[in-house]
Design an enzyme around this catalytic site. Structure first.
Site, PDB file in Angstrom:
ATOM      1  N   GLU A 186       0.838  -1.200   0.000  1.00  0.00           N
ATOM      2  CA  GLU A 186       0.000   0.000   0.000  1.00  0.00           C
ATOM      3  C   GLU A 186       0.873   1.250   0.000  1.00  0.00           C
ATOM      4  OE1 GLU A 186      -3.202   0.979  -0.254  1.00  0.00           O
ATOM      5  OE2 GLU A 186      -2.413   2.998   0.098  1.00  0.00           O
TER       6      GLU A 186
ATOM      7  N   HIS B   9     -25.230  -2.580  -1.128  1.00  0.00           N
ATOM      8  CA  HIS B   9     -26.183  -2.551  -2.241  1.00  0.00           C
ATOM      9  C   HIS B   9     -26.736  -3.937  -2.543  1.00  0.00           C
ATOM     10  CE1 HIS B   9     -25.304   1.558  -3.584  1.00  0.00           C
ATOM     11  NE2 HIS B   9     -24.018   1.301  -3.434  1.00  0.00           N
TER      12      HIS B   9
ATOM     13  N   ILE C 156     -13.353  -0.476 -10.335  1.00  0.00           N
ATOM     14  CA  ILE C 156     -14.269  -0.842  -9.243  1.00  0.00           C
ATOM     15  C   ILE C 156     -14.779   0.442  -8.615  1.00  0.00           C
ATOM     16  CG2 ILE C 156     -14.556  -2.219  -7.151  1.00  0.00           C
ATOM     17  CD1 ILE C 156     -13.638  -3.863  -9.553  1.00  0.00           C
TER      18      ILE C 156
ATOM     19  N   SER D 118     -18.381   2.620  -6.919  1.00  0.00           N
ATOM     20  CA  SER D 118     -18.967   2.713  -5.582  1.00  0.00           C
ATOM     21  C   SER D 118     -19.535   1.381  -5.093  1.00  0.00           C
ATOM     22  CB  SER D 118     -20.064   3.779  -5.570  1.00  0.00           C
ATOM     23  OG  SER D 118     -21.050   3.454  -6.521  1.00  0.00           O
TER      24      SER D 118
ATOM     25  N   CYS E 289     -13.761  10.812  23.977  1.00  0.00           N
ATOM     26  CA  CYS E 289     -14.439  11.591  22.932  1.00  0.00           C
ATOM     27  C   CYS E 289     -15.920  11.579  23.284  1.00  0.00           C
ATOM     28  CB  CYS E 289     -14.181  10.964  21.564  1.00  0.00           C
ATOM     29  SG  CYS E 289     -15.294  11.565  20.275  1.00  0.00           S
TER      30      CYS E 289
ATOM     31  N   CYS F  12     -18.626  13.441  22.080  1.00  0.00           N
ATOM     32  CA  CYS F  12     -19.672  13.472  21.046  1.00  0.00           C
ATOM     33  C   CYS F  12     -19.937  12.067  20.520  1.00  0.00           C
ATOM     34  CB  CYS F  12     -19.264  14.368  19.897  1.00  0.00           C
ATOM     35  SG  CYS F  12     -18.845  16.052  20.365  1.00  0.00           S
TER      36      CYS F  12
ATOM     37  N   CYS G  66     -12.267  17.107  22.981  1.00  0.00           N
ATOM     38  CA  CYS G  66     -11.450  15.903  23.209  1.00  0.00           C
ATOM     39  C   CYS G  66     -10.162  15.872  22.412  1.00  0.00           C
ATOM     40  CB  CYS G  66     -12.256  14.668  22.837  1.00  0.00           C
ATOM     41  SG  CYS G  66     -12.508  14.515  21.042  1.00  0.00           S
TER      42      CYS G  66
END
Lengths: 410, 471
Positions: B44, B62, B346, B348, B411, B413, B453
């Protein structure tokens, strides 16, 4: 297994409003008073405001010192402050909250709850600032905590978005961190702070103030590489920098209020409250900056004490008041707090904000087309970032069966 | 377990090298990891898995109801839908089966709905139903005025794209795949084996899989193929506050017309509401920025679909690039003479199709001469639960009783505990940036974006998994 506990008064949030409410309640013998704080230490936003401007004229204090004194005062009176404990949600009815902390989940039943959850600055996405999503993007709150509480490294060149008091506080923090401030950027025609402060930044520290200017785009992959700014006349320029701080534009942190079904005021976006800070949910009062965009810590603390007074009345058997009549504002006024009026209750001073500068404004109060009150402010101009006060002498003239009360300027 | 991000690459030749650790590359690595005799490298360019198209999409599982029947994409989406649904259930990848409504706003769109229902039928997507306006508004009371009807597609679901990619990578790495991050492929040569020239030296492999997403055509050309050209298609999206979640119950899809696919409004498994995407073809494969025009356009369209949404705060804005090509279908091609498989174009649907693509590619590799050897199913992985419809760690008294760190929220939220951050930092594929930590835990992903945070989360990140690598 979720444990259930009972207290007399539960305060949510150990900032100036919550701590002041708790101290007054505990000292008045309200019984078991507990403050829930989700952070590791109490004090709220002043904990990381490592500058002056807190306390009183006779006894000026820095933010951290002020936070410490408020905490000590609350604890000395016998209130319990429980940190690292988060109020999550409400039980179906009444002043009953679900919370979680290192000891696990719990349900806390109280005779009254004071919501004092404060406010936060709108971050970059909420302001819809386009561009890439690099590192190096802050609000003042995060910046101050990073520098003053954690001693973290900030970048080397910063742009500050905004030119009000909090923006200049951000400049101070950046300078403490050894970060060069490239510019302050404001869409307004001039800084919204004291002239001395603005001039000191500009002349003493050589920080330019770009007025009539907005941030059009953030640039950079990985780390911020610059900010594209656009002047009102259409010119654009790129300010190379690795840090940008979005300041001001405070909004009440109203999640718990909304989860509890509390009626919100459309202007402040905080809970709608009457003069004694009762919300629409029986047993729940609110105080401090959750009620309005940001006001000084002293104002929040005074509201906390005021809410405590109402809680004491409630514990002594006073009935929960009628919701009263809503009070709304007309442009250019932006919001008013408190924003409900219950005739017969003690009249309270209201605080308002205007969207544009007003010169010698006259405030008019109408209900259903009937003039209730007319108030002329003294000479001078009220800018958009300064509180504008309105007396409550007219409360008894409000028809409790009538429509909303509207405040406008002439 | 081997994950590297710097230093030289191993000099031994791998049986298979996969270029690109997006959702597709990670799925292929996981599939090959079922064959313990194979040595596999996953390479990668960036510092984390799922950093390209995979991290910035509409996060929908999907059914493939509107695919072009008979295409490879239609088959793999259909098959991937089943596979990923089952995999998610055993792995704690959050999936909410909310269903979709294709809302018709004019007569032309209304007339298109029966054709779409017939197409769904041909794509083996059962259970669709035409709804009149009465039933539509009963199902979506906050929908803007003027909708004439809708097609209900009950199977359409929402899923967490980050957890999915990370689950594949985690399982692959645990089963012996070598993941080499920060390794950009600069050149590729085939002569009785592959030699990849990378930013971290040469990597050798007997078989090669090109899952390089936006760069798949570039790598393909290095090996002498001119099958397709990637034209990045940018999609800008707005994520609204969790407080907006009660406003919408289904994935609200536009009816595709000659003018384009239009934008959708959908709940997310993280409890937010998503509005987007735009569709802009761009020459620049790095143009992941949002634009003022794009955001304003989205808000205009969102205001019509769900007016109340626009009163809510925006929590995040992002833009992703889909690897669109000049072809209608996926470009999955085997080149047996080169022991090479290209997985290009490839778009969505790749998240949904990922497991089916992986099985298909493994078949192509075998046809091209790879002997995969026996199968041994890798140990199951259970991912941290990020889905709002499922018990999160802070809600689990049992977890907190064992370890109080799950009760301390850092965190606020997103209600992320210190225990979850610690676990992510110590995980098999640890985050190398705050963004990576956010995708694993949601720390800093909420409405305050770090006001409360941010500094505390950065402190935990910089200290590292044992809490001692302080700055």
């Amino acid at each position: 297994m979720t444990a259930t506990r009972r207290v007399d008064v539960l305060v949510v949030g150990a900032g100036p409003a919550g701590l002041a409410a708790a101290a007054r309640l505990a000292v008045a013998g309200a019984g078991r008073v507990e403050v829930l704080e989700r952070e590791a230490s109490p004090g709220g936003v002043p904990r990381h405001c490592a500058h002056g401007g807190f306390g009183t004229w006779t006894r000026p204090l820095t933010g951290p010192r002020y936070a410490r004194l408020l905490t000590e005062a609350a604890e000395r009176t016998g209130a319990t402050v429980r940190t690292r404990t988060t109020a999550l949600d409400w039980a179906t009815e009444g002043p009953v909250l679900h919370a979680v902390g290192p000891g696990g989940p719990e349900i806390i039943e109280a005779r009254a709850v004071v919501l004092a959850t404060g406010a936060r600055e709108r971050p970059r996405p909420a302001r819809l600032v386009p561009g890439t999503r690099p590192a190096g993007v802050y609000t003042t709150g995060e910046l101050q905590q990073s520098v003053h509480l954690f001693g973290q490294r900030i970048g080397s060149r910063a742009v500050v978005v905004g030119a009000e008091d909090v923006s200049y506080a951000a400049v101070g923090t950046l300078r403490t961190a050894g970060t060069e401030v490239v510019a302050l950027v404001t869409e307004h025609p001039r800084a919204r702070t004291g002239r001395a402060r603005a001039e000191a930044a500009r002349l003493l520290h050589g920080i330019p103030l770009l007025t009539g200017t907005t941030v059009a785009e953030l640039l950079g992959h990985g780390r911020l590489s610059g900010v594209r700014v656009r002047h009102r006349d259409g010119r654009t320029a790129v300010l190379p920098c690795d840090t940008v701080v979005f300041t001001g534009d405070f909004v009440p942190d109203h999640e718990l209020a909304r989860r509890g079904g509390l009626t919100l005021d459309p202007g402040t976006r905080g809970p709608a409250v009457g003069g004694s800070l009762h919300t629409s949910r029986p047993g729940v009062l609110a105080a401090g900056n959750v009620l309005h965009a940001v006001e000084p810590a002293g104002t929040a603390a005074r509201e906390g004490a005021r809410a405590a007074g109402a809680v004491l009345d409630l514990l002594a058997g006073a009935p929960w008041p009628d919701p009263g009549v809503p009070v709304t504002v007309e442009a250019p006024l932006r919001w008013i707090a408190p924003n409900r009026v219950t005739p017969g209750a003690r009249p309270t001073r209201h605080v308002l904000r205007t969207g544009t500068a007003l010169t010698r404004p006259v405030l008019l109060v109408h209900q259903d087309g009937r003039l209730l009150h007319r108030e002329r402010r003294g000479p001078g101009t009220v800018p958009p970032h300064r509180p504008l006060a309105l007396t409550g002498h007219w409360h008894d003239r409000v028809d409790p069966e009538g429509g909303e009360v509207r405040v406008s300027t002439a | 377990m081997t994950v590297t991000a710097d230093g030289p690459l191993p000099s031994t030749a791998y049986d298979v090298a996969i270029v690109g650790a997006g959702v597709v590359g990670c799925a292929i690595a996981r599939e090959l990891a079922r064959h313990p005799r194979l040595s596999v490298a996953l390479v990668e360019a960036q510092d984390d898995v799922g950093q390209g198209t995979s991290k910035a999409n509409t996060a929908i599982l999907h059914t493939g109801f509107d695919a072009t029947p008979g295409t490879l994409e239609a088959r793999l989406v259909r098959e991937g839908y089943e596979r990923l649904g089952a995999y998610a259930a055993e792995t704690d990848i959050p999936v909410e089966r909310v269903g979709a409504l294709l809302v018709a706003w004019d007569e032309e769109q209304l007339a298109a709905l029966p054709r779409l229902a017939a197409k769904a039928e041909r794509n083996a997507c059962p259970g669709t139903a035409l709804l009149g306006p009465g039933e539509l508004y009963a199902r979506e009371p906050r929908l803007g005025p003027g909708a004439l009807g809708a097609l209900h597609v009950p199977g359409e679901s929402v899923i967490c794209p980050w957890t999915t990619t990370l689950a594949y990578a985690t399982q692959a790495v645990r089963a012996g795949v070598d993941l080499h991050l920060n390794t950009a492929v600069r050149d590729a040569r085939w002569a009785d084996g592959h030699r990849l020239t990378t930013t971290r030296g040469t990597l050798r492999a007997r078989h090669l899989v090109n899952a390089a997403g936006l760069h798949a055509d570039t790598l393909d050309r290095r090996l002498g193929h001119q099958d397709f050209t990637v034209t990045p298609r940018r999609g800008q999206l707005l994520v609204f506050d969790k407080l907006a979640r009660p406003l919408v119950r289904h994935i609200l899809l536009p009816v595709p017309t000659a003018l384009g696919k239009g934008v959708l409004v959908t709940p997310t498994v993280h409890g937010n509401v998503l509005l987007g995407p735009t569709a802009e073809n761009l020459p620049d494969r790095q143009a992941t920025g949002s634009t003022a025009d794009g955001l304003a356009g989205l808000r205009d369209q969102g205001r019509r679909i769900l007016p109340a949404l626009l009163d809510e705060e925006v929590t995040a804005v992002y833009a992703g690039l889909r690897a669109a090509t000049e072809h209608e279908d996926y470009r999955i091609t085997a080149h047996p003479g080169q022991a090479y498989v290209t997985v290009g174009g490839i778009r969505s649907t790749g998240l949904t199709a990922s497991l089916a693509i992986a099985a298909h590619v493994t078949g192509l590799l075998t046809d091209a001469g790879l002997d995969p050897g026996p199968v041994r199913e890798p140990d199951a992985v259970v991912m941290p639960q990020l889905g709002e419809a499922f018990p999160r760690p802070y809600q689990r008294a049992d977890l907190i009783a064992e370890d109080p760190e799950y009760g301390i929220l850092v965190c606020h939220c997103e209600r992320v505990s210190r225990g979850e951050i610690r676990d992510a930092l110590a995980g098999p594929v640890p985050p190398r940036s705050l963004e990576g930590l956010r995708r694993r835990t949601r720390a800093r992903a909420g409405r305050c974006q770090g006001f409360y945070c941010g500094a505390a989360v950065r402190e935990l990140f910089e200290r590292g998994p044992d809490g001692r690598n302080g700055p």
